[in-house]
Design a protein around this motif. Structure first.
Motif, PDB file in Angstrom:
ATOM      1  N   GLY A   1       0.790  -1.217   0.000  1.00 16.45           N
ATOM      2  CA  GLY A   1       0.000   0.000   0.000  1.00 16.45           C
ATOM      3  C   GLY A   1       0.826   1.274   0.000  1.00 16.45           C
ATOM      4  N   THR A   2       2.130   1.136  -0.146  1.00 15.04           N
ATOM      5  CA  THR A   2       3.012   2.312  -0.143  1.00 15.04           C
ATOM      6  C   THR A   2       3.515   2.668  -1.545  1.00 15.04           C
ATOM      7  N   GLY A   3       3.053   1.941  -2.567  1.00 17.11           N
ATOM      8  CA  GLY A   3       3.453   2.233  -3.943  1.00 17.11           C
ATOM      9  C   GLY A   3       4.667   1.470  -4.428  1.00 17.11           C
ATOM     10  N   ILE A   4       5.193   0.589  -3.601  1.00 13.42           N
ATOM     11  CA  ILE A   4       6.401  -0.160  -3.988  1.00 13.42           C
ATOM     12  C   ILE A   4       6.135  -1.045  -5.199  1.00 13.42           C
ATOM     13  N   GLY A   5       5.027  -1.781  -5.196  1.00 15.06           N
ATOM     14  CA  GLY A   5       4.722  -2.692  -6.302  1.00 15.06           C
ATOM     15  C   GLY A   5       4.624  -1.961  -7.630  1.00 15.06           C
ATOM     16  N   SER A   6       3.916  -0.855  -7.650  1.00 11.34           N
ATOM     17  CA  SER A   6       3.773  -0.073  -8.883  1.00 11.34           C
ATOM     18  C   SER A   6       5.101   0.525  -9.321  1.00 11.34           C
ATOM     19  N   ALA A   7       5.901   0.989  -8.369  1.00  8.93           N
ATOM     20  CA  ALA A   7       7.214   1.563  -8.713  1.00  8.93           C
ATOM     21  C   ALA A   7       8.123   0.491  -9.323  1.00  8.93           C
ATOM     22  N   LEU A   8       8.109  -0.710  -8.748  1.00  8.04           N
ATOM     23  CA  LEU A   8       8.916  -1.798  -9.299  1.00  8.04           C
ATOM     24  C   LEU A   8       8.461  -2.151 -10.714  1.00  8.04           C
ATOM     25  N   LEU A   9       7.150  -2.202 -10.917  1.00 10.15           N
ATOM     26  CA  LEU A   9       6.619  -2.509 -12.244  1.00 10.15           C
ATOM     27  C   LEU A   9       7.063  -1.451 -13.252  1.00 10.15           C
ATOM     28  N   LYS A  10       6.960  -0.189 -12.903  1.00 15.59           N
ATOM     29  CA  LYS A  10       7.362   0.884 -13.819  1.00 15.59           C
ATOM     30  C   LYS A  10       8.840   0.774 -14.179  1.00 15.59           C
ATOM     31  N   LYS A  11       9.676   0.453 -13.210  1.00 15.03           N
ATOM     32  CA  LYS A  11      11.106   0.306 -13.474  1.00 15.03           C
ATOM     33  C   LYS A  11      11.379  -0.886 -14.405  1.00 15.03           C
ATOM     34  N   SER A  12      10.653  -1.981 -14.190  1.00 12.60           N
ATOM     35  CA  SER A  12      10.828  -3.147 -15.062  1.00 12.60           C
ATOM     36  C   SER A  12      10.333  -2.859 -16.481  1.00 12.60           C
ATOM     37  N   ILE A  13       9.229  -2.144 -16.589  1.00 12.07           N
ATOM     38  CA  ILE A  13       8.718  -1.783 -17.918  1.00 12.07           C
ATOM     39  C   ILE A  13       9.740  -0.923 -18.660  1.00 12.07           C
ATOM     40  N   GLU A  14      10.308   0.045 -17.976  1.00 11.77           N
ATOM     41  CA  GLU A  14      11.322   0.913 -18.570  1.00 11.77           C
ATOM     42  C   GLU A  14      12.472   0.094 -19.153  1.00 11.77           C
ATOM     43  N   ARG A  15      12.955  -0.865 -18.364  1.00  7.67           N
ATOM     44  CA  ARG A  15      14.065  -1.715 -18.819  1.00  7.67           C
ATOM     45  C   ARG A  15      13.622  -2.679 -19.914  1.00  7.67           C
ATOM     46  N   ALA A  16      12.412  -3.249 -19.801  1.00  6.73           N
ATOM     47  CA  ALA A  16      11.916  -4.182 -20.819  1.00  6.73           C
ATOM     48  C   ALA A  16      11.772  -3.462 -22.166  1.00  6.73           C
ATOM     49  N   LYS A  17      11.293  -2.237 -22.142  1.00  3.97           N
ATOM     50  CA  LYS A  17      11.192  -1.454 -23.373  1.00  3.97           C
ATOM     51  C   LYS A  17      12.574  -1.226 -23.971  1.00  3.97           C
ATOM     52  N   ALA A  18      13.556  -0.923 -23.146  1.00  6.32           N
ATOM     53  CA  ALA A  18      14.927  -0.729 -23.628  1.00  6.32           C
ATOM     54  C   ALA A  18      15.491  -2.017 -24.220  1.00  6.32           C
ATOM     55  N   GLN A  19      15.012  -3.159 -23.731  1.00 10.95           N
ATOM     56  CA  GLN A  19      15.422  -4.457 -24.275  1.00 10.95           C
ATOM     57  C   GLN A  19      14.743  -4.764 -25.610  1.00 10.95           C
ATOM     58  N   GLY A  20      13.650  -4.081 -25.922  1.00  6.87           N
ATOM     59  CA  GLY A  20      12.929  -4.296 -27.173  1.00  6.87           C
ATOM     60  C   GLY A  20      11.532  -4.877 -27.016  1.00  6.87           C
ATOM     61  N   ALA A  21      11.056  -5.043 -25.809  1.00 11.01           N
ATOM     62  CA  ALA A  21       9.712  -5.587 -25.597  1.00 11.01           C
ATOM     63  C   ALA A  21       8.646  -4.528 -25.880  1.00 11.01           C
ATOM     64  N   GLN A  22       7.485  -4.995 -26.321  1.00  9.33           N
ATOM     65  CA  GLN A  22       6.346  -4.113 -26.587  1.00  9.33           C
ATOM     66  C   GLN A  22       5.221  -4.310 -25.568  1.00  9.33           C
ATOM     67  N   ALA A  23       5.324  -5.375 -24.780  1.00 11.45           N
ATOM     68  CA  ALA A  23       4.309  -5.690 -23.774  1.00 11.45           C
ATOM     69  C   ALA A  23       4.911  -6.668 -22.780  1.00 11.45           C
ATOM     70  N   GLY A  24       4.178  -6.869 -21.692  1.00 11.68           N
ATOM     71  CA  GLY A  24       4.593  -7.848 -20.692  1.00 11.68           C
ATOM     72  C   GLY A  24       3.413  -8.731 -20.321  1.00 11.68           C
ATOM     73  N   LEU A  25       3.691  -9.997 -20.131  1.00  7.85           N
ATOM     74  CA  LEU A  25       2.671 -10.979 -19.737  1.00  7.85           C
ATOM     75  C   LEU A  25       2.912 -11.385 -18.296  1.00  7.85           C
ATOM     76  N   ALA A  26       1.825 -11.599 -17.570  1.00  7.62           N
ATOM     77  CA  ALA A  26       1.915 -12.090 -16.192  1.00  7.62           C
ATOM     78  C   ALA A  26       0.820 -13.117 -15.960  1.00  7.62           C
ATOM     79  N   HIS A  27       1.092 -14.031 -15.062  1.00  5.40           N
ATOM     80  CA  HIS A  27       0.065 -14.931 -14.552  1.00  5.40           C
ATOM     81  C   HIS A  27      -0.208 -14.494 -13.121  1.00  5.40           C
ATOM     82  N   ILE A  28      -1.359 -13.913 -12.928  1.00  3.40           N
ATOM     83  CA  ILE A  28      -1.717 -13.295 -11.660  1.00  3.40           C
ATOM     84  C   ILE A  28      -2.418 -14.318 -10.770  1.00  3.40           C
ATOM     85  N   TRP A  29      -1.965 -14.379  -9.537  1.00  6.10           N
ATOM     86  CA  TRP A  29      -2.506 -15.297  -8.532  1.00  6.10           C
ATOM     87  C   TRP A  29      -3.850 -14.749  -8.059  1.00  6.10           C
ATOM     88  N   LEU A  30      -4.940 -15.396  -8.451  1.00  2.01           N
ATOM     89  CA  LEU A  30      -6.267 -14.910  -8.112  1.00  2.01           C
ATOM     90  C   LEU A  30      -6.667 -15.218  -6.674  1.00  2.01           C
TER      91      LEU A  30
END
Length: 190
Positions: free
Chosen positions: A106-135
């Motif tokens: 609830g402090t924004g850590i999860g979203s901040a980590l995701l944004k950082k990973s997206i930034e790096r994934a885009k630099a690697q050449g990815a256009q999207a990311g897939l996840a399997h979310i634990w329901l």
């Protein structure tokens, strides 16, 4: 109450492995992460020497992590439906795991980590990311978090983690016996 405002973020490194394993197993169940798995996941984080996996540190302790496989470092499997993605599977990274210590949620850590990973994934050449979310996450928080950050539901998969609970020793924190949790295949377009 501890000061939760000073969080440092760093690309995943070998020095973080013990803390990542400890937190991952505490949150997701025994044997969710092992020395062998974290080494493999670390290596899959790289493309063109760019690391897409991150950790969050509070007072030098791992309080969150995002494990992301580069688009070139993972294979589509039975739990993936690339025909529904509407883009090339080889341009999709894999968001393996996002974990935040319960007392830091609830402090924004999860979203901040995701944004950082997206930034790096885009630099690697990815256009999207897939996840399997634990329901089965408490309050379905994983699905809510990923949806809030732009993830779209592709398909639900019953018994997503059953195989690893039977054959690899994974001990699901919510199921008695073998894991019967449902996983949501979700895509986040960049």
């Amino acid at each position: 109450m501890q000061n939760k405002t000073h969080i440092e973020y760093a690309p995943l490194a070998n020095s973080h492995f013990d803390g990542v394993i400890e937190l991952g197993n505490a949150v997701h169940g025994d044997n969710y992460l092992t020395d062998e798995l974290i080494n493999d996941y670390y290596n899959k984080s790289f493309h063109n020497e760019i690391n897409a996996s991150w950790v969050a540190l509070h007072n030098h302790k791992v309080v969150g992590f995002r494990l992301t496989f580069a688009h070139s470092q993972w294979q589509v499997d039975n739990w993936c439906t690339p025909s529904l993605w509407q883009l090339d599977a080889d341009k999709v990274c894999y968001f393996k795991c996002n974990t935040v210590s319960p007392d830091m949620q609830g402090t924004g850590i999860g979203s901040a980590l995701l944004k950082k990973s997206i930034e790096r994934a885009k630099a690697q050449g990815a256009q999207a990311g897939l996840a399997h979310i634990w329901l089965a996450s408490p309050g379905n928080s994983a699905f809510k978090y990923f949806s809030k950050n732009g993830g779209e539901l592709i398909k639900k998969h019953p018994n997503k983690w059953r195989y690893i609970s039977i054959h690899e020793g994974y001990d699901c924190p919510v199921c008695d016996g073998y894991c019967e949790c449902e996983g949501a295949e979700m895509l986040l377009r960049f």
